[in-house]
Design a protein around this motif. Sequence first.
Motif, mmCIF file in Angstrom:
data_model
loop_
_atom_site.group_PDB
_atom_site.id
_atom_site.type_symbol
_atom_site.label_atom_id
_atom_site.label_comp_id
_atom_site.label_asym_id
_atom_site.label_seq_id
_atom_site.Cartn_x
_atom_site.Cartn_y
_atom_site.Cartn_z
ATOM 1 N N LYS A 32 0.812 -1.221 0.000
ATOM 2 C CA LYS A 32 0.000 0.000 0.000
ATOM 3 C C LYS A 32 0.841 1.266 0.000
ATOM 4 C CE LYS A 32 -0.732 0.299 4.985
ATOM 5 N NZ LYS A 32 -0.032 -0.802 5.573
ATOM 6 N N ASP A 33 2.162 1.123 0.255
ATOM 7 C CA ASP A 33 3.035 2.297 0.282
ATOM 8 C C ASP A 33 4.460 1.877 -0.067
ATOM 9 O OD1 ASP A 33 4.327 1.318 2.655
ATOM 10 O OD2 ASP A 33 2.728 2.206 3.861
ATOM 11 N N GLY A 34 5.336 2.848 -0.148
ATOM 12 C CA GLY A 34 6.702 2.584 -0.548
ATOM 13 C C GLY A 34 7.474 1.688 0.394
ATOM 14 N N ILE A 35 7.231 1.835 1.684
ATOM 15 C CA ILE A 35 7.938 1.033 2.677
ATOM 16 C C ILE A 35 7.564 -0.437 2.529
ATOM 17 C CG2 ILE A 35 8.186 0.615 5.157
ATOM 18 C CD1 ILE A 35 7.769 3.725 5.452
ATOM 19 N N GLU A 36 6.269 -0.700 2.440
ATOM 20 C CA GLU A 36 5.790 -2.067 2.250
ATOM 21 C C GLU A 36 6.242 -2.607 0.887
ATOM 22 O OE1 GLU A 36 1.447 -4.141 2.086
ATOM 23 O OE2 GLU A 36 1.744 -2.625 3.633
ATOM 24 N N ALA A 37 6.297 -1.745 -0.112
ATOM 25 C CA ALA A 37 6.727 -2.159 -1.447
ATOM 26 C C ALA A 37 8.144 -2.717 -1.425
ATOM 27 C CB ALA A 37 6.643 -0.980 -2.415
ATOM 28 N N LEU A 38 9.027 -2.057 -0.688
ATOM 29 C CA LEU A 38 10.407 -2.531 -0.604
ATOM 30 C C LEU A 38 10.481 -3.898 0.062
ATOM 31 C CD1 LEU A 38 12.125 0.848 0.268
ATOM 32 C CD2 LEU A 38 12.286 -0.417 -1.894
ATOM 33 N N ARG A 39 9.675 -4.113 1.087
ATOM 34 C CA ARG A 39 9.647 -5.428 1.747
ATOM 35 C C ARG A 39 9.130 -6.505 0.798
ATOM 36 N NH1 ARG A 39 7.688 -2.647 6.317
ATOM 37 N NH2 ARG A 39 5.575 -3.288 5.806
ATOM 38 N N GLN A 40 8.060 -6.196 0.089
ATOM 39 C CA GLN A 40 7.461 -7.181 -0.819
ATOM 40 C C GLN A 40 8.360 -7.460 -2.027
ATOM 41 O OE1 GLN A 40 5.311 -9.024 0.246
ATOM 42 N NE2 GLN A 40 3.322 -8.134 0.611
ATOM 43 N N ALA A 41 9.107 -6.462 -2.459
ATOM 44 C CA ALA A 41 9.992 -6.635 -3.607
ATOM 45 C C ALA A 41 11.102 -7.639 -3.305
ATOM 46 C CB ALA A 41 10.576 -5.294 -4.041
ATOM 47 N N GLU A 42 11.399 -7.848 -2.036
ATOM 48 C CA GLU A 42 12.404 -8.842 -1.656
ATOM 49 C C GLU A 42 11.985 -10.252 -2.071
ATOM 50 O OE1 GLU A 42 13.098 -8.326 2.527
ATOM 51 O OE2 GLU A 42 14.011 -6.358 2.238
ATOM 52 N N LYS A 43 10.699 -10.453 -2.357
ATOM 53 C CA LYS A 43 10.189 -11.759 -2.786
ATOM 54 C C LYS A 43 10.464 -12.025 -4.270
ATOM 55 C CE LYS A 43 6.706 -11.679 0.812
ATOM 56 N NZ LYS A 43 5.280 -11.528 1.132
ATOM 57 N N ILE A 48 6.282 -5.844 -11.779
ATOM 58 C CA ILE A 48 5.757 -4.945 -10.750
ATOM 59 C C ILE A 48 4.850 -3.911 -11.391
ATOM 60 C CG2 ILE A 48 6.358 -3.178 -9.031
ATOM 61 C CD1 ILE A 48 9.036 -4.675 -8.648
ATOM 62 N N LEU A 49 3.673 -3.704 -10.790
ATOM 63 C CA LEU A 49 2.792 -2.593 -11.137
ATOM 64 C C LEU A 49 2.958 -1.561 -10.033
ATOM 65 C CD1 LEU A 49 -0.477 -4.484 -12.153
ATOM 66 C CD2 LEU A 49 1.353 -3.652 -13.642
ATOM 67 N N LEU A 50 3.427 -0.383 -10.396
ATOM 68 C CA LEU A 50 3.776 0.644 -9.409
ATOM 69 C C LEU A 50 2.985 1.917 -9.653
ATOM 70 C CD1 LEU A 50 5.572 1.789 -7.140
ATOM 71 C CD2 LEU A 50 7.334 2.208 -8.866
ATOM 72 N N ASP A 51 2.099 2.241 -8.713
ATOM 73 C CA ASP A 51 1.338 3.487 -8.775
ATOM 74 C C ASP A 51 2.281 4.656 -8.510
ATOM 75 O OD1 ASP A 51 -0.740 5.371 -8.777
ATOM 76 O OD2 ASP A 51 -1.211 5.026 -6.675
ATOM 77 N N ILE A 52 2.169 5.682 -9.307
ATOM 78 C CA ILE A 52 3.041 6.855 -9.180
ATOM 79 C C ILE A 52 2.730 7.665 -7.919
ATOM 80 C CG2 ILE A 52 3.630 9.074 -10.260
ATOM 81 C CD1 ILE A 52 4.877 6.726 -11.654
ATOM 82 N N ASN A 53 1.493 7.720 -7.507
ATOM 83 C CA ASN A 53 1.086 8.527 -6.342
ATOM 84 C C ASN A 53 1.066 7.655 -5.093
ATOM 85 O OD1 ASN A 53 0.598 10.842 -7.969
ATOM 86 N ND2 ASN A 53 -1.291 9.872 -8.646
ATOM 87 N N MET A 54 2.194 7.640 -4.384
ATOM 88 C CA MET A 54 2.314 6.783 -3.214
ATOM 89 C C MET A 54 2.620 7.608 -1.968
ATOM 90 S SD MET A 54 1.813 3.694 -4.248
ATOM 91 C CE MET A 54 2.317 2.913 -2.757
ATOM 92 N N PRO A 55 2.041 7.213 -0.821
ATOM 93 C CA PRO A 55 2.383 7.881 0.430
ATOM 94 C C PRO A 55 3.700 7.349 0.987
ATOM 95 C CG PRO A 55 0.742 6.191 0.832
ATOM 96 C CD PRO A 55 0.971 6.240 -0.666
#
Length: 116
Positions: A32-43, A48-55
């Motif tokens: 849901k956000d950039g921090i979680e994205a980095l954790r999930q990307a470790e998988k 990757i589908l990446l929304d440009i407007n992220m909190p």
Amino acid sequence: MEKILIIDDQADLRKLLADYFQLNGYVVFIAKDGIEALRQAEKQPNIILLDINMPEKDVLDVFREICGFVSCPILFLTARIEDAEKISDFQAGGDEYIQKPIGIHELGARVAAHLR
């Protein structure tokens, strides 16, 4: 089985995309956000589908960090329509720029094309 990471701050869109891609045989990770994205990307997703407007974090910073340890197509999703923004996103290294709203089946076809 292909793995897809969906990064979007809109819960309803994350659910819609996750349901669609799961029904089409993908292993789905969501963030849901950039921090979680980095954790999930470790998988190590295949795409990757990446929304440009992220909190939380600037999306281009998140993008660059992900590119540091994941090698896969990254498709930007956004409602932005400014050419200058599109150009800067491509220059950063994005593989495709997809404007929302987009039909779910078209998005699925674009994802499949990038995975071929």
